[in-house]
Design an enzyme around this catalytic site. Structure first.
Site, short mmCIF file in Angstrom:
data_model
loop_
_atom_site.label_atom_id
_atom_site.label_comp_id
_atom_site.label_asym_id
_atom_site.label_seq_id
_atom_site.Cartn_x
_atom_site.Cartn_y
_atom_site.Cartn_z
N CYS A 1 0.84 -1.21 0.00
CA CYS A 1 0.00 0.00 0.00
C CYS A 1 0.88 1.26 0.00
CB CYS A 1 -1.00 -0.05 1.15
SG CYS A 1 -2.33 1.16 0.99
N HIS B 1 -3.77 -4.84 -0.15
CA HIS B 1 -3.32 -5.42 1.11
C HIS B 1 -3.39 -6.95 1.03
CE1 HIS B 1 -3.00 -1.80 3.64
NE2 HIS B 1 -3.95 -1.32 2.85
N GLU C 1 -2.46 -9.05 3.16
CA GLU C 1 -2.81 -9.58 4.49
C GLU C 1 -4.32 -9.50 4.75
OE1 GLU C 1 -2.36 -5.19 5.33
OE2 GLU C 1 -1.52 -6.62 3.91
#
Length: 193
Positions: free
Chosen positions: A77, A175, A177
């Site tokens: 990001c 992202h 994650e």
């Protein structure tokens, strides 16, 4: 394998640490130059505003260290955006790893772009086992235009760089994650490099 998540005060580092843990690895949070240099893999996260994040990097001299790392590095990001030449956000000079400038979405768009979107034009081992048009999770108001170093695109009325690569440096606008199984596969691919 030693995995270091750079902790410079501008990242959602806990969610990345948990995602790494789910893959069976432990990650260390650090801003110590020696520890970062000794890592097998380095993750460079970022959430927030570009100029203040860059200021934190300069204060800890990480702005000098990061571009000279030789192991695989993944910017996420804002981390990816700071690896570019510069950003319109706060008129910020970046690390110059990716040869592109980050710009703001046009006023005709609702910003930030939040939520799930598709990635396509996948061109790197980072996306091994990831299908074209897989869904990933994004939150951003600024983007890197498509350039020579683009290894995946996404679209918000126009195509932009969803991921970039230059040598051992990788960056994702999204992202991983927070991107479910697809993001987990991308993190696994990065850790297996």
């Amino acid at each position: 394998m030693k995995i270091v998540i750079i902790n410079y005060g501008a990242g959602n580092i806990q969610s990345i640490k948990f995602a790494i843990k789910r893959l069976g690895y432990d990650a260390v949070l650090s801003n110590d130059a020696d520890e970062i240099c000794q890592a097998d893999k380095v993750i460079f996260p970022g959430v927030g505003e570009a100029s203040s994040a860059m200021k934190k990097l300069r204060e800890s001299q990480l702005d000098q260290l990061i571009p000279n790392l030789t192991q695989p590095v993944l910017g996420i990001c804002l981390g990816m955006q700071l690896m570019c030449n510069g950003s319109e956000e706060g008129n910020t000079n970046g690390l110059g790893i990716f040869d592109v400038d980050v710009v703001r979405f046009s006023k005709k768009f609702k910003v930030p772009q939040i939520g799930w979107n598709q990635i396509s034009d996948l061109k790197s081992p980072l996306f091994k086992g990831v299908k074209e048009n897989s869904h990933i999770y994004l939150v951003h108001s600024y983007y890197a235009p498509v350039c020579k170093q683009t290894i995946a695109t996404s679209s918000y009325d126009m195509d932009y760089s969803a991921a970039l690569q230059s040598n051992n440096f990788y960056g994702t606008q999204f992202h991983p994650e927070k991107s479910s199984d697809v993001g987990e596969q991308i993190l696994r691919n990065f850790l297996n490099m």
